[in-house]
Design an enzyme around this catalytic site. Structure first.
Site, PDB file in Angstrom:
ATOM      1  N   HIS A   1      -2.180 -38.209 -31.137  1.00 19.12           N
ATOM      2  CA  HIS A   1      -3.391 -37.729 -31.817  1.00 19.12           C
ATOM      3  C   HIS A   1      -4.482 -38.781 -31.736  1.00 19.12           C
ATOM      4  O   HIS A   1      -4.203 -39.945 -31.975  1.00 19.12           O
ATOM      5  CB  HIS A   1      -3.089 -37.414 -33.275  1.00 19.12           C
ATOM      6  CG  HIS A   1      -4.314 -36.991 -34.024  1.00 19.12           C
ATOM      7  ND1 HIS A   1      -4.865 -35.730 -33.881  1.00 19.12           N
ATOM      8  CD2 HIS A   1      -5.122 -37.671 -34.873  1.00 19.12           C
ATOM      9  CE1 HIS A   1      -5.950 -35.653 -34.637  1.00 19.12           C
ATOM     10  NE2 HIS A   1      -6.137 -36.818 -35.245  1.00 19.12           N
TER      11      HIS A   1
ATOM     12  N   GLY B   1      -0.375 -30.757  19.771  1.00 21.88           N
ATOM     13  CA  GLY B   1       1.031 -30.594  20.137  1.00 21.88           C
ATOM     14  C   GLY B   1       1.320 -29.151  20.460  1.00 21.88           C
ATOM     15  O   GLY B   1       0.886 -28.257  19.741  1.00 21.88           O
TER      16      GLY B   1
HETATM   17  P1  FAD Z   1      -3.316 -28.629   6.787  1.00 19.66           P
HETATM   18  O1  FAD Z   1      -3.744 -29.505   5.681  1.00 19.66           O
HETATM   19  O2  FAD Z   1      -4.246 -27.560   7.237  1.00 19.66           O
HETATM   20  O3  FAD Z   1      -2.997 -29.591   8.007  1.00 19.66           O
HETATM   21  C1  FAD Z   1      -2.656 -29.121   9.270  1.00 19.66           C
HETATM   22  C2  FAD Z   1      -2.960 -30.197  10.273  1.00 19.66           C
HETATM   23  O4  FAD Z   1      -2.359 -29.822  11.503  1.00 19.66           O
HETATM   24  C3  FAD Z   1      -4.443 -30.387  10.565  1.00 19.66           C
HETATM   25  O5  FAD Z   1      -4.750 -31.759  10.601  1.00 19.66           O
HETATM   26  C4  FAD Z   1      -4.617 -29.774  11.954  1.00 19.66           C
HETATM   27  O6  FAD Z   1      -5.641 -30.388  12.713  1.00 19.66           O
HETATM   28  C5  FAD Z   1      -3.266 -30.071  12.563  1.00 19.66           C
HETATM   29  N1  FAD Z   1      -2.879 -29.202  13.674  1.00 19.66           N
HETATM   30  C6  FAD Z   1      -2.909 -27.857  13.728  1.00 19.66           C
HETATM   31  N2  FAD Z   1      -2.405 -27.417  14.906  1.00 19.66           N
HETATM   32  C7  FAD Z   1      -2.048 -28.520  15.593  1.00 19.66           C
HETATM   33  C8  FAD Z   1      -1.462 -28.727  16.864  1.00 19.66           C
HETATM   34  N3  FAD Z   1      -1.098 -27.711  17.630  1.00 19.66           N
HETATM   35  N4  FAD Z   1      -1.251 -30.006  17.256  1.00 19.66           N
HETATM   36  C9  FAD Z   1      -1.588 -31.057  16.479  1.00 19.66           C
HETATM   37  N5  FAD Z   1      -2.137 -30.913  15.261  1.00 19.66           N
HETATM   38  C10 FAD Z   1      -2.358 -29.658  14.826  1.00 19.66           C
HETATM   39  N6  FAD Z   1      -4.919 -27.199  -2.344  1.00 19.66           N
HETATM   40  C11 FAD Z   1      -4.533 -27.786  -3.490  1.00 19.66           C
HETATM   41  O7  FAD Z   1      -3.335 -27.832  -3.762  1.00 19.66           O
HETATM   42  N7  FAD Z   1      -5.443 -28.328  -4.352  1.00 19.66           N
HETATM   43  C12 FAD Z   1      -6.767 -28.304  -4.104  1.00 19.66           C
HETATM   44  O8  FAD Z   1      -7.553 -28.803  -4.892  1.00 19.66           O
HETATM   45  C13 FAD Z   1      -7.216 -27.695  -2.908  1.00 19.66           C
HETATM   46  N8  FAD Z   1      -8.521 -27.647  -2.607  1.00 19.66           N
HETATM   47  C14 FAD Z   1      -8.928 -27.072  -1.439  1.00 19.66           C
HETATM   48  C15 FAD Z   1     -10.289 -27.010  -1.186  1.00 19.66           C
HETATM   49  C16 FAD Z   1     -10.735 -26.416  -0.017  1.00 19.66           C
HETATM   50  C17 FAD Z   1     -12.212 -26.363   0.264  1.00 19.66           C
HETATM   51  C18 FAD Z   1      -9.788 -25.910   0.922  1.00 19.66           C
HETATM   52  C19 FAD Z   1     -10.234 -25.308   2.216  1.00 19.66           C
HETATM   53  C20 FAD Z   1      -8.431 -25.965   0.657  1.00 19.66           C
HETATM   54  C21 FAD Z   1      -7.989 -26.535  -0.527  1.00 19.66           C
HETATM   55  N9  FAD Z   1      -6.638 -26.584  -0.851  1.00 19.66           N
HETATM   56  C22 FAD Z   1      -6.241 -27.145  -2.034  1.00 19.66           C
HETATM   57  C23 FAD Z   1      -5.610 -26.044   0.050  1.00 19.66           C
HETATM   58  C24 FAD Z   1      -4.954 -27.186   0.849  1.00 19.66           C
HETATM   59  O9  FAD Z   1      -5.965 -27.872   1.562  1.00 19.66           O
HETATM   60  C25 FAD Z   1      -3.926 -26.626   1.816  1.00 19.66           C
HETATM   61  O10 FAD Z   1      -2.997 -25.827   1.109  1.00 19.66           O
HETATM   62  C26 FAD Z   1      -3.175 -27.756   2.497  1.00 19.66           C
HETATM   63  O11 FAD Z   1      -4.056 -28.568   3.230  1.00 19.66           O
HETATM   64  C27 FAD Z   1      -2.105 -27.216   3.442  1.00 19.66           C
HETATM   65  O12 FAD Z   1      -1.440 -28.274   4.021  1.00 19.66           O
HETATM   66  P2  FAD Z   1      -0.751 -28.145   5.449  1.00 19.66           P
HETATM   67  O13 FAD Z   1      -0.114 -29.477   5.690  1.00 19.66           O
HETATM   68  O14 FAD Z   1       0.090 -26.938   5.493  1.00 19.66           O
HETATM   69  O15 FAD Z   1      -1.937 -27.900   6.481  1.00 19.66           O
END
Ligand code: FAD
Ligand code: NAI
Length: 475
Positions: A454, A122
């Site tokens: 407990h 998007g």
């Molecule tokens: P994201 O999950 O990154 O999702 C963004 C989405 O947008 C993706 O699917 C991407 O493809 C899509 N996107 C981007 N740009 C576009 C575009 N222009 N058009 C269409 N789609 C697009 N957090 C926790 O709270 N607990 C945990 O245990 C934890 N473990 C983790 C382990 C690892 C290895 C990693 C890397 C992260 C972990 N995190 C954890 C952090 C967590 O994954 C992120 O904080 C969370 O995913 C953020 O959510 P979000 O919706 O902001 O973004």
């Protein structure tokens, strides 16, 4: 004519998909655009969290913990295991299956909530009559219009300069979750959350793991006493953590990776490993969003600029999750998603940043909410502290898992809980009680006076609350 929506969410991670569901619950006509591709090129809703983050890492942490228990923990319980072996292919396939169940779950939720799901990238085209025109570039290309836009495009792994990810030798979180054979030697750069979780997985499965960390202190954001206790446990497990290092040239070749680094004493070192995981933080992702087309403002880190309510500089454009300021946590993204959908509906959605819990899923687990002792000292706030060790907890003894403690910090005058810090068994679950208590502005005495089952690990929470008033019963 382009399809019109009340709300278009860009990004289907935990921030975006939850925002879409809440907006649909509130009666809006909602679209969600997500570009993540599964191995077959199809959609895979859930973003980083579901595909290469929270979910697969926890699946591997669980599998590797079982392996370690079978190899080293069961004997204490009088259970002898012989012929133990590892089928890494099956372990990874199980992890992929867990991911798929979560992808499918979100697809089901979108159908249930009548959310229009678009697979593709998007990007902004322009401000249009009735909102914003958004191009969806997927298998086909189309343009849709939304009155409100919620940006939830997440973050990407930060690469080290001069050492780009090839996901073969130099791995981001993505490659780190699908190494096909246990490396003999593994290095991680950065001993933050990913460094410790992924380092633990591969150490338990048999790799010799070295973690190189630039900062001189271990887990600087964690309460010092808790971080020290955790470090002791990791040292005992054989997770080699080098603090205060400077990483130099990194060479990647057929035989693996060679890392030149300087230790805390300034001595030059070389570390040769089969694989390197770089876990030095993540960068907000606005790639392909075309923010220039509409004048969307970013900050100096490349994050989308938002106010306390997730409003950007543009009317009716909101941004949430990893792509904006604040902790990069799935539950923080979700809370912001719910709050924004409610604000769009004219309600008063709210996120309390003081009560967002953190959990590191190592063994022992580390969890906390609120302020650390070092933060309270720096603020000059008068506080009382109370700790209780799991060593004195009956359930922990029965589990054979007595490392760690629960620690309460409360205001010296009012006894209000200011922070709760834990290291030990299952503290990822125990921390919820502290979050609820802080959300309700409870005092340490409130927790101390509540009946806890407990024998349970939660009794350590009650006892640490009692310790604030120096009246533990079991220690
Ligand atoms: P994201 O999950 O990154 O999702 C963004 C989405 O947008 C993706 O699917 C991407 O493809 C899509 N996107 C981007 N740009 C576009 C575009 N222009 N058009 C269409 N789609 C697009 N957090 C926790 O709270 N607990 C945990 O245990 C934890 N473990 C983790 C382990 C690892 C290895 C990693 C890397 C992260 C972990 N995190 C954890 C952090 C967590 O994954 C992120 O904080 C969370 O995913 C953020 O959510 P979000 O919706 O902001 O973004
Ligand atoms: P991080 O911010 O947790 O840790 C990065 C570490 O790398 C820091 O200790 C930093 O000092 C160090 N570092 C930075 N540059 C370095 C360099 N050049 N050389 C050596 N060390 C260097 O980031 P990480 O581990 O990459 O994780 C990213 C984010 O993902 C986390 O902050 C967290 O928000 C999220 N996450 C959450 C999890 C959870 O909630 N359990 C699990 C995994 C990730």
């Amino acid at each position: 004519m382009s399809k019109q929506f009340d709300v278009i969410v860009i990004g289907g991670g935990p921030g975006g998909y939850i925002a879409a569901i809440r907006a649909a619950q509130l009666g809006f006509n909602v679209a969600c655009i997500d570009e993540w591709k599964n191995a077959k090129g199809g959609p895979a809703l859930g973003g980083t969290c579901t595909n290469v983050g929270c979910i697969p890492s926890k699946a591997l942490l669980q599998s590797s913990e079982h392996f370690e228990h079978a190899g080293h923990g069961f004997a204490d319980h009088g259970i002898n295991v012989s012929g133990l072996s590892l089928d890494i292919g099956k372990m990874l396939a199980r992890k992929d299956q867990v991911v798929k169940q979560n992808n499918d779950g979100i697809t089901y939720l979108f159908k249930k909530n009548k959310i229009a799901s678009f697979h593709g990238r998007g990007s902004f085209v322009k401000a249009a009559e009735g909102g914003y025109e958004i191009k969806v570039a997927g298998a086909a290309e189309e343009t849709i219009v939304g009155k409100h836009i919620i940006l939830a495009t997440g973050s990407n792994a930060r690469a080290l300069p001069g050492a780009p990810f090839d996901e073969e030798n130099i791995l981001s979180n993505d490659g780190a979750l699908r190494v096909g054979a246990v490396p003999k030697k593994l290095a991680l750069i950065g001993s933050g959350v990913i460094g410790l979780e992924m380092g633990s997985v591969w150490r338990r499965l048999g790799a010799e793991v070295t973690v190189l960390e630039a900062l001189p202190t271990f887990l600087g954001a964690v309460d010092e006493q808790i971080a020290k206790e955790a470090k002791k446990a990791f040292d005992k497990q054989g997770l080699k953590i080098e603090l205060g290092v400077k990483v130099g040239e990194i060479k990647s070749g057929k035989k693996g990776v060679s890392i030149a680094w300087t230790n805390a004493k300034g001595e030059a070192q070389v570390l040769d490993v089969d694989k390197l995981i770089v876990s030095i933080g993540r960068v907000p992702n606005t790639i392909g969003l075309n923010p220039e087309a509409v004048g969307l403002a970013l900050d100096e880190r490349g994050a989308i600029n938002v106010d306390g309510e997730c409003k950007t500089n543009l009317p009716n454009v909101w941004a949430i999750g990893d792509v904006v300021r604040g902790p990069m946590l799935a539950h923080k993204a979700e809370e912001e998603g719910v709050a924004v959908a409610e604000r769009i509906a004219g309600q008063h959605g709210h996120v309390n940043f003081n009560t967002i819990p953190w959990v590191i899923y190592t063994h022992p687990e580390i969890a906390w909410v609120g302020q650390t002792e070092q933060q309270l000292k720096a603020e000059g706030r008068a506080y009382k502290a109370g700790t209780f060790p799991f060593l004195a907890n009956g359930r922990a003894r029965a589990l054979g898992d007595t490392t760690g403690m629960v620690k309460f910090l409360a205001d010296a005058t009012t006894d209000e809980i200011l922070g709760v810090h834990m290291v030990g068994p299952q503290v990822s679950e125990l921390i919820s009680e502290a979050v609820v208590a802080m959300e309700f502005k409870a005092s340490a005495e409130d927790i101390a006076r509540i009946c806890h089952a407990h024998p349970s690990l939660s009794e350590a929470t009650k006892e640490a609350a009692l310790a604030v008033d120096k009246r533990t019963l079991n220690f």
